[in-house]
Design a protein around this motif. Sequence first.
Motif, PDB file in Angstrom:
ATOM      1  N   MET A  81       1.020  -1.317   0.190  1.00 52.08           N
ATOM      2  CA  MET A  81       0.109   0.008   0.034  1.00 52.08           C
ATOM      3  C   MET A  81       1.044   1.269  -0.093  1.00 52.08           C
ATOM      4  O   MET A  81       0.669   2.200  -0.831  1.00 52.08           O
ATOM      5  N   HIS A 104      -1.564  -4.047  -5.249  1.00 51.84           N
ATOM      6  CA  HIS A 104      -1.920  -3.062  -4.847  1.00 51.84           C
ATOM      7  C   HIS A 104      -3.230  -2.411  -5.313  1.00 51.84           C
ATOM      8  O   HIS A 104      -3.766  -1.619  -4.803  1.00 51.84           O
ATOM      9  N   SER A 107      -7.894  -5.491  -2.797  1.00 56.01           N
ATOM     10  CA  SER A 107      -8.322  -5.483  -1.394  1.00 56.01           C
ATOM     11  C   SER A 107      -7.879  -6.726  -0.627  1.00 56.01           C
ATOM     12  O   SER A 107      -7.661  -6.765   0.704  1.00 56.01           O
TER      13      SER A 107
END
Length: 174
Positions: A81, A104, A107
Amino acid sequence: MNMPIMSRPAGDATTLPFVREAVRRRLFAVAHQIGGLIDFKPHHRIPGAEGGILLMERNLLVMCTSQFRPLGWDLAEEICMRQGLDILLLRFDAYQLTFDICMHSGSAWLSHYRGWSADGEFWFIPRVDDGSRYVKASRYGLLLTDHPPYANARQREVGLATACPWDARMEVRA
């Protein structure tokens, strides 16, 4: 008794534990199969990436551990992240090599994936065909797809064997 001194990051930096040389060899083999320019010391730019390899053109950080799931996910997800990198976390335990993938743009972790290769392409496929997504290692990075790279169970097994040409039982002694 002489014990080698291992360098660790200064302060309270979080890193994955160091791994055996046999695991590092698997890391290098996977990076070679994916291809591209390799930064062997990404920790100079990315805190927490000690022991990893950055495939710069693929926007992919390949790390390895012999820890059990989910250990290592917090650190890898934080790097993913913060740096905008995809993370390929190689896990090598006893006789099995599996991958956990953090993208990235996604989720959730993709876990228990295996390497698959045919016709010069390298993929990560789920352990079981259960509707999970497939991941292709391309020159643009990791690409998600709903379609497997193989047409039948025989092609699946051949691709798994091609992607893992080493005998893992021999690596356990190293």
